[in-house]
Motif scaffolding. Structure first.
Motif, PDB file in Angstrom:
ATOM      1  N   ARG A 294       0.831  -1.206   0.000  1.00 41.33           N
ATOM      2  CA  ARG A 294       0.000   0.000   0.000  1.00 41.33           C
ATOM      3  C   ARG A 294       0.861   1.250   0.000  1.00 41.33           C
ATOM      4  O   ARG A 294       0.568   2.224  -0.699  1.00 41.33           O
ATOM      5  N   TYR A 295       1.953   1.213   0.794  1.00 43.33           N
ATOM      6  CA  TYR A 295       2.831   2.377   0.837  1.00 43.33           C
ATOM      7  C   TYR A 295       3.470   2.626  -0.522  1.00 43.33           C
ATOM      8  O   TYR A 295       3.538   3.768  -0.998  1.00 43.33           O
ATOM      9  N   LEU A 296       3.934   1.551  -1.170  1.00 43.14           N
ATOM     10  CA  LEU A 296       4.524   1.694  -2.499  1.00 43.14           C
ATOM     11  C   LEU A 296       3.528   2.299  -3.473  1.00 43.14           C
ATOM     12  O   LEU A 296       3.863   3.188  -4.260  1.00 43.14           O
ATOM     13  N   ALA A 301       6.139   5.323  -5.441  1.00 47.18           N
ATOM     14  CA  ALA A 301       7.452   4.683  -5.583  1.00 47.18           C
ATOM     15  C   ALA A 301       7.605   4.112  -6.984  1.00 47.18           C
ATOM     16  O   ALA A 301       6.637   3.756  -7.651  1.00 47.18           O
ATOM     17  N   ARG A 302       8.848   4.030  -7.440  1.00 44.02           N
ATOM     18  CA  ARG A 302       9.146   3.538  -8.781  1.00 44.02           C
ATOM     19  C   ARG A 302       9.952   2.242  -8.683  1.00 44.02           C
ATOM     20  O   ARG A 302      10.803   2.082  -7.822  1.00 44.02           O
ATOM     21  N   PRO A 303       9.693   1.300  -9.596  1.00 47.49           N
ATOM     22  CA  PRO A 303      10.516   0.073  -9.606  1.00 47.49           C
ATOM     23  C   PRO A 303      11.921   0.400 -10.077  1.00 47.49           C
ATOM     24  O   PRO A 303      12.123   1.261 -10.932  1.00 47.49           O
ATOM     25  N   ILE A 315      12.307   1.777  -1.297  1.00 43.79           N
ATOM     26  CA  ILE A 315      11.737   2.927  -0.601  1.00 43.79           C
ATOM     27  C   ILE A 315      12.873   3.646   0.119  1.00 43.79           C
ATOM     28  O   ILE A 315      13.524   3.072   0.999  1.00 43.79           O
ATOM     29  N   GLU A 316      13.153   4.881  -0.269  1.00 45.90           N
ATOM     30  CA  GLU A 316      14.195   5.662   0.375  1.00 45.90           C
ATOM     31  C   GLU A 316      13.640   6.303   1.640  1.00 45.90           C
ATOM     32  O   GLU A 316      12.572   6.920   1.617  1.00 45.90           O
ATOM     33  N   LEU A 317      14.363   6.163   2.747  1.00 47.92           N
ATOM     34  CA  LEU A 317      13.927   6.708   4.028  1.00 47.92           C
ATOM     35  C   LEU A 317      15.014   7.586   4.611  1.00 47.92           C
ATOM     36  O   LEU A 317      16.176   7.173   4.695  1.00 47.92           O
ATOM     37  N   ASP A 318      14.666   8.817   5.016  1.00 45.63           N
ATOM     38  CA  ASP A 318      15.642   9.734   5.594  1.00 45.63           C
ATOM     39  C   ASP A 318      16.173   9.175   6.908  1.00 45.63           C
ATOM     40  O   ASP A 318      15.409   8.743   7.777  1.00 45.63           O
TER      41      ASP A 318
END
Length: 374
Positions: A294-296, A301-303, A315-318
């Protein structure tokens, strides 16, 4: 070790697993009889007073009062602990209950019983007994007791690394773990009336943690609630995962400690709120609850790679390592003809979908050549 011995040890593990996980009011009559027996078996006079408390937190506060450290407690906590002690006939002052007798009541009898059993079974027999009777309980119970200790320290010492935190930890060291001594009792206690550990075992079956002193024992009630996942970790999404009758409670999601208020937010999560969370552990909990798929989908988000095995997403996370997942489709159709999609969490270092799927099978990308996909 023969088959009968194996079955007996497995039965021990099952019985003591139930003890370790027991919730609800203590059997006070049985516990108090067990306490007096434990003192008698240690060669000590019976305790003059038995004080009952609502949780390990309440007992720890009382112990700090009885060791002259009232200044280390929040005022309200100190007052509640003092009232509890007075109600049981114990003055909340240093020295009122004498010195700790934990070594005499628990440590020394334990060591003697283990040594006798080790001598009787031999090294291989002892290892087999531990593996079948105690090991299945050890990690889960140890993790739970450490979480309780941490929760008590956090509740009584805003700075766990301060002198106040050190004092709380020292007070906790005087505890006998009651029901949470189950792994050791499963290995060593024999259940007979003549067993040198009969008193300790009786208390474990009937109550929670307890603190033995020369003149008194302070006993904590068992939890009223315990919620765990399949792996045995504390886990609940709509309330405390572990709760005691006096209100002391621990909150967790799949083993990760979380603040009580945090759980109330989980039903209102959005991708933006997840990205804004600065605490990496809480952000991971948010992602697990919200759902990676769901988050993607909702975060745009892109493959990053696609091949015949699936699609690799990142998924990039700070302030934290990225989350990498491979989207795969089960080649075997469901009864209705559809094909179910699965999401495989893989290490962030993975660069291709094939490498990610191969990693889940414990091989590298070049080795992964399934004869038939299922």
């Amino acid at each position: 070790m023969n088959g009968a011995d194996t079955l007996a040890d497995e039965d021990r593990a099952a019985r003591w697993r139930a003890v370790a996980a027991a919730t609800g009011p203590a059997d006070r009559e049985a516990a108090e009889a067990g306490l007096r027996r434990a003192y008698e078996q240690a060669g000590l006079s019976a305790p003059e007073r038995i004080v009952w408390a609502g949780s390990p937190l309440a007992v720890t506060a009382a112990v700090l009062l009885l060791t002259g450290q009232e200044e280390r407690l929040p005022r309200e906590v100190a007052e509640r602990a003092a009232d509890m002690l007075r109600a049981a006939g114990v003055e909340p002052v240093a020295g009122a209950v004498g010195a700790s007798v934990r070594e005499a009541v628990r440590t020394h009898p334990w060591a003697r019983a283990r040594r006798r059993l080790h001598d009787a079974l031999g090294p291989a027999g002892w290892a087999g007994r531990w593996a079948l009777a105690a090991a299945p309980l050890w990690e889960v119970t140890r993790a739970l007791t450490e979480r309780v200790r941490t929760g008590v320290v956090e509740a009584l010492a805003p700075d766990p690394d301060s002198d106040q935190g050190a004092a709380v930890r020292l007070a906790l060291l005087d505890a006998v773990l009651g029901q949470h001594d189950a792994p050791w009792l499963a290995a060593v206690a024999d259940g007979a009336e003549s067993d040198p550990l009969a008193g300790l075992a009786a208390v474990a079956r009937a109550a929670g943690w307890w603190w033995p002193y020369e003149k008194a024992v302070i006993v904590a009630e068992r939890p009223v609630e315990l919620h765990r996942d399949e792996a045995g970790r504390l886990d609940r999404g709509d309330g405390p995962a572990l709760a005691f009758p006096d209100g002391f409670a621990l909150y967790a999601w799949r083993g990760t400690p979380v603040p009580a208020a945090f759980l109330q937010q989980l039903g209102e999560l959005t991708p933006d709120r997840i990205r804004e969370e600065e605490n990496a552990e809480l952000r991971r909990v948010m992602l697990e609850h919200y759902g990676y798929e769901r988050y993607l989908d909702e975060s745009g988000a892109r493959p990053v790679h696609r091949d015949e095995t699936g699609v690799l997403w990142r998924i990039e996370l700070d302030g934290d390592e990225p989350v990498a997942m491979v989207e795969v489709v089960n080649s075997t159709p469901e009864p209705d003809g559809t094909h179910r999609t699965y999401w495989l969490r893989v290490p962030p270092r993975v660069r291709t979908a094939r490498e990610g799927v191969a990693w889940t099978f414990g091989v590298d990308a070049d080795t992964y050549r399934p004869e038939r996909e299922t």
